[in-house]
Design an enzyme around this catalytic site. Sequence first.
Site, PDB file in Angstrom:
ATOM      1  N   ASP A   1       0.817  -1.227   0.000  1.00  0.00           N
ATOM      2  CA  ASP A   1       0.000   0.000   0.000  1.00  0.00           C
ATOM      3  C   ASP A   1       0.843   1.267   0.000  1.00  0.00           C
ATOM      4  O   ASP A   1       0.453   2.291   0.568  1.00  0.00           O
ATOM      5  CB  ASP A   1      -0.945   0.042   1.227  1.00  0.00           C
TER       6      ASP A   1
ATOM      7  N   LYS B   1       2.053   2.321  -5.007  1.00  0.00           N
ATOM      8  CA  LYS B   1       2.728   1.862  -6.229  1.00  0.00           C
ATOM      9  C   LYS B   1       1.869   2.092  -7.465  1.00  0.00           C
ATOM     10  O   LYS B   1       2.379   2.378  -8.536  1.00  0.00           O
ATOM     11  CB  LYS B   1       3.050   0.357  -6.123  1.00  0.00           C
ATOM     12  N   GLY B   2       0.542   1.960  -7.287  1.00  0.00           N
ATOM     13  CA  GLY B   2      -0.378   2.090  -8.420  1.00  0.00           C
ATOM     14  C   GLY B   2      -0.191   3.414  -9.145  1.00  0.00           C
ATOM     15  O   GLY B   2      -0.110   3.456 -10.367  1.00  0.00           O
TER      16      GLY B   2
ATOM     17  N   ASN C   1      -4.903 -10.235  -4.057  1.00  0.00           N
ATOM     18  CA  ASN C   1      -4.742  -9.654  -2.715  1.00  0.00           C
ATOM     19  C   ASN C   1      -4.300  -8.194  -2.853  1.00  0.00           C
ATOM     20  O   ASN C   1      -4.467  -7.395  -1.950  1.00  0.00           O
ATOM     21  CB  ASN C   1      -3.745 -10.455  -1.861  1.00  0.00           C
TER      22      ASN C   1
ATOM     23  N   GLY D   1      -4.390  -4.421  -4.826  1.00  0.00           N
ATOM     24  CA  GLY D   1      -5.498  -3.660  -5.400  1.00  0.00           C
ATOM     25  C   GLY D   1      -5.173  -2.197  -5.415  1.00  0.00           C
ATOM     26  O   GLY D   1      -4.641  -1.678  -4.446  1.00  0.00           O
ATOM     27  N   HIS D   2      -5.426  -1.547  -6.528  1.00  0.00           N
ATOM     28  CA  HIS D   2      -5.351  -0.102  -6.471  1.00  0.00           C
ATOM     29  C   HIS D   2      -6.515   0.551  -7.189  1.00  0.00           C
ATOM     30  O   HIS D   2      -7.027   0.050  -8.172  1.00  0.00           O
ATOM     31  CB  HIS D   2      -4.001   0.464  -6.919  1.00  0.00           C
TER      32      HIS D   2
ATOM     33  N   GLN E   1       2.204  -5.877  -3.156  1.00  0.00           N
ATOM     34  CA  GLN E   1       2.540  -5.933  -1.724  1.00  0.00           C
ATOM     35  C   GLN E   1       3.853  -5.168  -1.471  1.00  0.00           C
ATOM     36  O   GLN E   1       4.138  -4.230  -2.192  1.00  0.00           O
ATOM     37  CB  GLN E   1       2.622  -7.381  -1.215  1.00  0.00           C
TER      38      GLN E   1
ATOM     39  N   THR F   1      -8.431  -3.463  -1.097  1.00  0.00           N
ATOM     40  CA  THR F   1      -8.967  -4.801  -1.345  1.00  0.00           C
ATOM     41  C   THR F   1     -10.011  -5.176  -0.311  1.00  0.00           C
ATOM     42  O   THR F   1     -11.064  -5.718  -0.634  1.00  0.00           O
ATOM     43  CB  THR F   1      -7.810  -5.823  -1.355  1.00  0.00           C
TER      44      THR F   1
ATOM     45  N   ARG G   1     -10.225  -2.612   5.111  1.00  0.00           N
ATOM     46  CA  ARG G   1      -9.807  -2.574   6.526  1.00  0.00           C
ATOM     47  C   ARG G   1      -9.005  -1.304   6.806  1.00  0.00           C
ATOM     48  O   ARG G   1      -8.208  -0.872   5.971  1.00  0.00           O
ATOM     49  CB  ARG G   1      -8.885  -3.773   6.836  1.00  0.00           C
TER      50      ARG G   1
HETATM   51  P1  IMP Z   1      -2.518 -12.770   1.867  1.00  0.00           P
HETATM   52  O1  IMP Z   1      -1.588 -12.206   0.865  1.00  0.00           O
HETATM   53  O2  IMP Z   1      -3.959 -12.577   1.532  1.00  0.00           O
HETATM   54  O3  IMP Z   1      -2.192 -14.198   2.210  1.00  0.00           O
HETATM   55  O4  IMP Z   1      -2.295 -11.952   3.236  1.00  0.00           O
HETATM   56  C1  IMP Z   1      -1.093 -12.049   3.998  1.00  0.00           C
HETATM   57  C2  IMP Z   1      -0.719 -10.701   4.591  1.00  0.00           C
HETATM   58  O5  IMP Z   1      -0.340  -9.814   3.556  1.00  0.00           O
HETATM   59  C3  IMP Z   1      -1.856 -10.003   5.353  1.00  0.00           C
HETATM   60  O6  IMP Z   1      -1.293  -9.275   6.421  1.00  0.00           O
HETATM   61  C4  IMP Z   1      -2.397  -9.041   4.318  1.00  0.00           C
HETATM   62  O7  IMP Z   1      -3.041  -7.943   4.926  1.00  0.00           O
HETATM   63  C5  IMP Z   1      -1.131  -8.629   3.612  1.00  0.00           C
HETATM   64  N1  IMP Z   1      -1.347  -8.185   2.228  1.00  0.00           N
HETATM   65  C6  IMP Z   1      -1.603  -8.950   1.150  1.00  0.00           C
HETATM   66  N2  IMP Z   1      -1.728  -8.197   0.054  1.00  0.00           N
HETATM   67  C7  IMP Z   1      -1.531  -6.926   0.437  1.00  0.00           C
HETATM   68  C8  IMP Z   1      -1.493  -5.686  -0.271  1.00  0.00           C
HETATM   69  O8  IMP Z   1      -1.645  -5.601  -1.492  1.00  0.00           O
HETATM   70  N3  IMP Z   1      -1.236  -4.593   0.478  1.00  0.00           N
HETATM   71  C9  IMP Z   1      -1.013  -4.653   1.816  1.00  0.00           C
HETATM   72  N4  IMP Z   1      -1.025  -5.787   2.507  1.00  0.00           N
HETATM   73  C10 IMP Z   1      -1.289  -6.922   1.828  1.00  0.00           C
END
Ligand code: IMP
Length: 440
Positions: free
Chosen positions: A24, A27-28, A49, A51-52, A235, A311, A314
């Site tokens: 977060d 980057k987008g 996982n 998203g932008h 990520q 995404t 939260r």
């Molecule tokens: P997962 O990638 O859904 O397995 O989540 C594992 C961890 O990575 C969790 O703490 C998520 O909140 C975090 N996470 C996954 N994708 C992102 C993202 O794009 N931005 C920020 N945190 C992420």
Amino acid sequence: MPRLETGRGVMGKNVVIVGAQWGDEGKGKVVDILSEYADVVVRFQGGNNAGHTILVGEDKIILHLIPSGILHPGKVCVIGNGVVVDPAILIEEIEALEKRGLFHHENLLVSKDAHLIMPYHKKIDNAKERLRGSGRIGTTGRGIGPAYADKVSRCGIKCGDLLREEDFRFKLKTNLLEKNHYLTTIFHEEGYEIHDIYHEYSAYGEKIGRYITDTSVFLNDSIREEKSILFEGAQGTLLDIDHGTYPYVTSSNTVAGQAATGSGIGPTRIDTVIGIAKAYTTRVGEGPFPTELDEEEEAHLREMGGEYGATTGRPRRCGWFDAVSTGYAARVNGMDGLVLTKLDVLDGLKEIKICTAYRYGGELIRNFPTETSILNACEPSYETMEGWLESTQGAKDFSDLPRNAQRYVRRIEELIGVEVVMVSVGAERKEAVMLKNPFC
Ligand code: IMP
């Protein structure tokens, strides 16, 4: 290799963009700005996982899988072999873009070797989180971890399998034997009927089959033809499966080295690695976060920065800039340049803190430890800088920034030992100061 000058920069440069914090980082927007200089934009890890949110006029589109380069006419967007693909989400994004006249079939390629996210992956992801209770990771619930687990266990199903009915059916059948048993006995969840998934995924295959190909061949041909490629990381470094704050991480390598592995090019083909960091720090999900502020203190950053996940929606945990963890990200990525985003969120603060070291066991440490118990025991050691009580918005040049904002950027540069190449001061594409174009 000869490099051809064009109006926009140098052709044939391959630039990797990675998150330098816990994702977060904005980057987008940076990818959106730099896509203009690239011919091809590639995702090389993660899945939906990420998203932008992209603003197209008044319209908001959230892309989780397709690189935002798709909004630039004529750019080819590649979903590389290192990505895990939920085909339903991919189709949703294609349709959302098509509805707005923003999608051209010839501009999307999906690697035949990218693994598929299956319905049981999502169920297992959520069931495992429930079972972990207070020890949960806080995953996005999109099935990412279980899909990568199957890839490594050598039982995953690839996008290319959608093109061969018999292969797909055989692999699905073998998987369901195990997955149904696992779901029913360990998690007391319902299993799946092969026919349901088979029909659902066959329909997906019909829709996305035309994009599935050997993207490694395409990318290497593009490199040979002196095209410029932007590798878009998802990520952030501190969520990397090897280098992050394990186990509170995602299930892929998020660092720059993965750009090669996750797209089928050699590491020698990468010219520049750019890290993206916010001017402060945020994190979603569980896990250690040394510079996290308490609820009252973080409220300002959260509200000013709109710190809610794209995404999952939260609220993000917020804290001061951490030069220890970002310096570590510079090291494990071999960062050549840093983009500092959301500097404007700090506008109007009297004082701004930067964490320059951790206090641990009576000592000051500057090398980032990844162990949860150590990080939880680390106390940030702060340097306090005078804030700027003016707005950074509208700055076109570095010298337009308030003096103290310039000092803040230069201090970060000094602490992490990487040159700042861009500073972003607002959500709009034009609200950024480019100090050095990585494509030139
Ligand atoms: P997962 O990638 O859904 O397995 O989540 C594992 C961890 O990575 C969790 O703490 C998520 O909140 C975090 N996470 C996954 N994708 C992102 C993202 O794009 N931005 C920020 N945190 C992420």
